[in-house]
Design an enzyme around this catalytic site. Sequence first.
Site, PDB file in Angstrom:
ATOM      1  N   GLY A   1      41.334  39.657  59.279  1.00 54.60           N
ATOM      2  CA  GLY A   1      40.328  39.059  60.153  1.00 54.60           C
ATOM      3  C   GLY A   1      39.879  37.700  59.661  1.00 54.60           C
ATOM      4  O   GLY A   1      40.586  37.044  58.901  1.00 54.60           O
TER       5      GLY A   1
ATOM      6  N   HIS B   1      46.400  31.910  61.081  1.00 60.67           N
ATOM      7  CA  HIS B   1      46.721  33.225  61.659  1.00 60.67           C
ATOM      8  C   HIS B   1      47.252  33.063  63.085  1.00 60.67           C
ATOM      9  O   HIS B   1      48.206  33.717  63.483  1.00 60.67           O
ATOM     10  CB  HIS B   1      45.466  34.102  61.757  1.00 60.67           C
ATOM     11  CG  HIS B   1      44.848  34.474  60.444  1.00 60.67           C
ATOM     12  ND1 HIS B   1      43.630  34.012  60.046  1.00 60.67           N
ATOM     13  CD2 HIS B   1      45.286  35.299  59.464  1.00 60.67           C
ATOM     14  CE1 HIS B   1      43.327  34.527  58.870  1.00 60.67           C
ATOM     15  NE2 HIS B   1      44.310  35.300  58.484  1.00 60.67           N
TER      16      HIS B   1
ATOM     17  N   GLN C   1      43.057  46.090  47.768  1.00 60.14           N
ATOM     18  CA  GLN C   1      43.655  44.869  47.222  1.00 60.14           C
ATOM     19  C   GLN C   1      42.616  43.940  46.592  1.00 60.14           C
ATOM     20  O   GLN C   1      42.955  42.853  46.147  1.00 60.14           O
ATOM     21  CB  GLN C   1      44.481  44.136  48.281  1.00 60.14           C
ATOM     22  CG  GLN C   1      43.689  43.474  49.380  1.00 60.14           C
ATOM     23  CD  GLN C   1      44.599  42.930  50.475  1.00 60.14           C
ATOM     24  OE1 GLN C   1      45.118  43.685  51.300  1.00 60.14           O
ATOM     25  NE2 GLN C   1      44.809  41.636  50.496  1.00 60.14           N
TER      26      GLN C   1
ATOM     27  N   LYS D   1      51.238  30.307  52.829  1.00 57.50           N
ATOM     28  CA  LYS D   1      50.161  29.978  51.880  1.00 57.50           C
ATOM     29  C   LYS D   1      50.090  31.064  50.807  1.00 57.50           C
ATOM     30  O   LYS D   1      49.908  30.779  49.645  1.00 57.50           O
ATOM     31  CB  LYS D   1      48.814  29.847  52.578  1.00 57.50           C
ATOM     32  CG  LYS D   1      47.739  29.416  51.579  1.00 57.50           C
ATOM     33  CD  LYS D   1      46.422  29.162  52.233  1.00 57.50           C
ATOM     34  CE  LYS D   1      45.697  30.434  52.551  1.00 57.50           C
ATOM     35  NZ  LYS D   1      45.259  31.192  51.360  1.00 57.50           N
TER      36      LYS D   1
ATOM     37  N   GLN E   1      52.639  36.703  47.742  1.00 54.53           N
ATOM     38  CA  GLN E   1      52.540  37.905  48.585  1.00 54.53           C
ATOM     39  C   GLN E   1      53.790  38.047  49.465  1.00 54.53           C
ATOM     40  O   GLN E   1      54.346  39.133  49.601  1.00 54.53           O
ATOM     41  CB  GLN E   1      51.289  37.812  49.462  1.00 54.53           C
ATOM     42  CG  GLN E   1      51.237  38.836  50.579  1.00 54.53           C
ATOM     43  CD  GLN E   1      49.904  38.859  51.308  1.00 54.53           C
ATOM     44  OE1 GLN E   1      48.940  39.370  50.800  1.00 54.53           O
ATOM     45  NE2 GLN E   1      49.868  38.300  52.508  1.00 54.53           N
TER      46      GLN E   1
ATOM     47  N   SER F   1      40.703  32.017  55.245  1.00 48.18           N
ATOM     48  CA  SER F   1      39.463  32.674  55.705  1.00 48.18           C
ATOM     49  C   SER F   1      38.333  32.382  54.739  1.00 48.18           C
ATOM     50  O   SER F   1      37.162  32.368  55.125  1.00 48.18           O
ATOM     51  CB  SER F   1      39.669  34.184  55.788  1.00 48.18           C
ATOM     52  OG  SER F   1      40.732  34.455  56.644  1.00 48.18           O
ATOM     53  N   ARG F   2      38.672  32.157  53.480  1.00 48.83           N
ATOM     54  CA  ARG F   2      37.636  31.912  52.468  1.00 48.83           C
ATOM     55  C   ARG F   2      36.984  30.540  52.631  1.00 48.83           C
ATOM     56  O   ARG F   2      35.882  30.329  52.125  1.00 48.83           O
ATOM     57  CB  ARG F   2      38.217  32.051  51.059  1.00 48.83           C
ATOM     58  CG  ARG F   2      38.580  33.488  50.702  1.00 48.83           C
ATOM     59  CD  ARG F   2      39.023  33.618  49.272  1.00 48.83           C
ATOM     60  NE  ARG F   2      38.944  34.987  48.807  1.00 48.83           N
ATOM     61  CZ  ARG F   2      39.896  35.893  48.938  1.00 48.83           C
ATOM     62  NH1 ARG F   2      41.027  35.556  49.539  1.00 48.83           N
ATOM     63  NH2 ARG F   2      39.745  37.125  48.491  1.00 48.83           N
TER      64      ARG F   2
HETATM   65  O1  PAF Z   1      47.346  38.279  53.759  1.00 47.90           O
HETATM   66  C1  PAF Z   1      46.472  39.089  54.126  1.00 47.90           C
HETATM   67  O2  PAF Z   1      45.603  38.803  54.929  1.00 47.90           O
HETATM   68  C2  PAF Z   1      46.477  40.485  53.536  1.00 47.90           C
HETATM   69  O3  PAF Z   1      46.872  40.477  52.210  1.00 47.90           O
HETATM   70  C3  PAF Z   1      47.331  41.482  54.349  1.00 47.90           C
HETATM   71  C4  PAF Z   1      48.788  41.105  54.337  1.00 47.90           C
HETATM   72  C5  PAF Z   1      46.819  41.533  55.792  1.00 47.90           C
HETATM   73  C6  PAF Z   1      47.212  42.889  53.763  1.00 47.90           C
HETATM   74  O4  PAF Z   1      45.884  43.332  53.757  1.00 47.90           O
END
Ligand code: PAF
Length: 281
Positions: free
Chosen positions: A31, A37, A61, A149, A153, A186-187
């Site tokens: 979100g 996004h 996480q 970014k 991940q 988002s931060r």
């Molecule tokens: O990148 C993110 O926003 C989160 O790490 C994800 C992939 C939605 C998993 O919670």
Amino acid sequence: MQILNSQLQLNTALNSLRALKKTIGFVPTMGALHDGHLSLVALSTKETDVTVVSIFVNPTQFNDANDLKNYPRTLESDLEKLKPLNVDYVFVPYENEMYPEPDTRVFDFGNICEVMEGKHRPGHFNGVAQIVSKLFEAVKPNKAYFGEKDFQQLTIIKQLVNDLKLGVEIVPCPIVREPDGLAMSSRNMRLTPIQRKNAVLISQTLFESINLAKTLSVGSLIDWVIKTIDKNAELEVEYFEIVDDIRLMPIQLWSEQNNKVGCIAVKVGDIRLIDNLTYKL
Ligand code: PAF
């Protein structure tokens, strides 16, 4: 656009579409949606028949309870932003839907989850792997879209899909930046106006380092980036590393054949921002 809260609702909606051989694109998010996004969503709606976006702030996480508490939650405005984009389903599960019992799975991805973010945020990638594998199981997408970014991940999710043979095509999407260069995150919405002004030094320094890479060694360039950002009293570099894009091992020489990615994490007050760029030498 339909909002679904349970995996049962999701299965009911998607099973009939799968039976019709519709392709499913998936954009997992926590979100607080921004244009980064929305660019993933736009690509999914372009490339697949059905787009599912998930919004779930995944507690497993977060290695820092304060970070989890302060993570922006803006569901109403998120839904407003998704409405015009031809999204079919927004999956917004409650915590007990995703974690009816604690997830005790431990993933071992070796070096790629031990360095950089993995070193500074212990357990973070295990939590990401837990939730992404659960979401993939729930949505069973053909394609899933992730922003570059979060470069580390992305590397880990590719490995997860490979290790668990999940059969999902991972589509990397370029970083989207504010007009002054700051990578969208988002931060960013938690930054004060002064912090926001100072934070631009992160991307500015990375961009300048591209030119300097022609004259400085890898080690000297790393020192220069860290010193340049740390000179600003509001900013503190947590790490800056230049790694190859497959194993995330440190690059020693510009002459190495691998793709070379400079990855940075910077604390701006208590807000942690990350960014990266590729050196094409
Ligand atoms: O990148 C993110 O926003 C989160 O790490 C994800 C992939 C939605 C998993 O919670």
